[in-house]
Scaffold this active site. Sequence first.
Site, PDB file in Angstrom:
ATOM      1  CG  ASP A  34      -2.191   0.795   1.002  1.00 57.87           C
ATOM      2  OD1 ASP A  34      -2.088   1.987   0.643  1.00 57.87           O
ATOM      3  OD2 ASP A  34      -3.275   0.216   1.175  1.00 57.87           O
ATOM      4  CE1 TYR A 153     -12.831  -0.365  -8.801  1.00 58.18           C
ATOM      5  CE2 TYR A 153     -15.178  -0.569  -9.246  1.00 58.18           C
ATOM      6  CZ  TYR A 153     -14.098  -0.774  -8.409  1.00 58.18           C
ATOM      7  OH  TYR A 153     -14.276  -1.381  -7.192  1.00 58.18           O
ATOM      8  CE  LYS A 157     -12.188  -3.783  -8.567  1.00 59.41           C
ATOM      9  NZ  LYS A 157     -11.195  -4.374  -7.646  1.00 59.41           N
TER      10      LYS A 157
END
Length: 248
Positions: A34, A153, A157
């Site tokens: 991260d 996006y 996915k």
Amino acid sequence: MNGRTILYTGAAGGLGLETSLLLMRRGATLVAIDNDAAKVAALREAAAPIDTGRLVVSTVDLSDLTGFRAELDRLLAELGGFDIVINNAAIYPSKPFEDFSIEEHQRVQRVNVDAGIVAVQAALPGMRARGFGRILNISSITLSGGWANLSPYVASKGALIGLTRAWAREFGPYGITVNAIAPGAFPTDAEKIHPDPEGYNRMVLDAQAIKRRGSAEDIAAAIAFFAGDAASFITGQTLHVNGGWVMA
């Protein structure tokens, strides 16, 4: 999870933090990928009471696939392998389809999908050698339709669902399971893209069969299930965790 090493991208984010803590409480060594400094600091603070050297943080940029692979190779040399890979990190720019450049589409694909491919390529040899592995891809309720201005996006996915099924078929003979989780609408930073938060909250609750907002703990429980031994005969599946908004 004792003795398991988990590679988790987006591990300090809105849905990642609680999962990270749950997996560590169950004994796992967590490799948290991260690059949000504030969220990484919050993860370190929250994990401090249970961290006995089992939290490893890397702030590598996932959009740099070459750099990401080099970092994974370094971590593999240090830790000896990854038993579980959770592909969770994602970016979600929002605007009409025609306003996205092809470069913007490609960047979303690179972070949301290609980085996951790199992670699995790095982890797979060790999983095959050990005859054990768990791969989890975090998809999204947006794949079911109903959301405008998120086409890169949503496409990313959908790609993760396809990879889940392809990998499950290919890796199954080596004792590796591959599954996906599709979260519904959760109150995280991702919702800040909506201009009317209160109206959006009402819309979510109206759509769901369960009349409460989902929590990070709901996702953490699903991930922990798929990552554990109880799910050893489940592969190629997508679990929808959305309060009954979309039923599949």
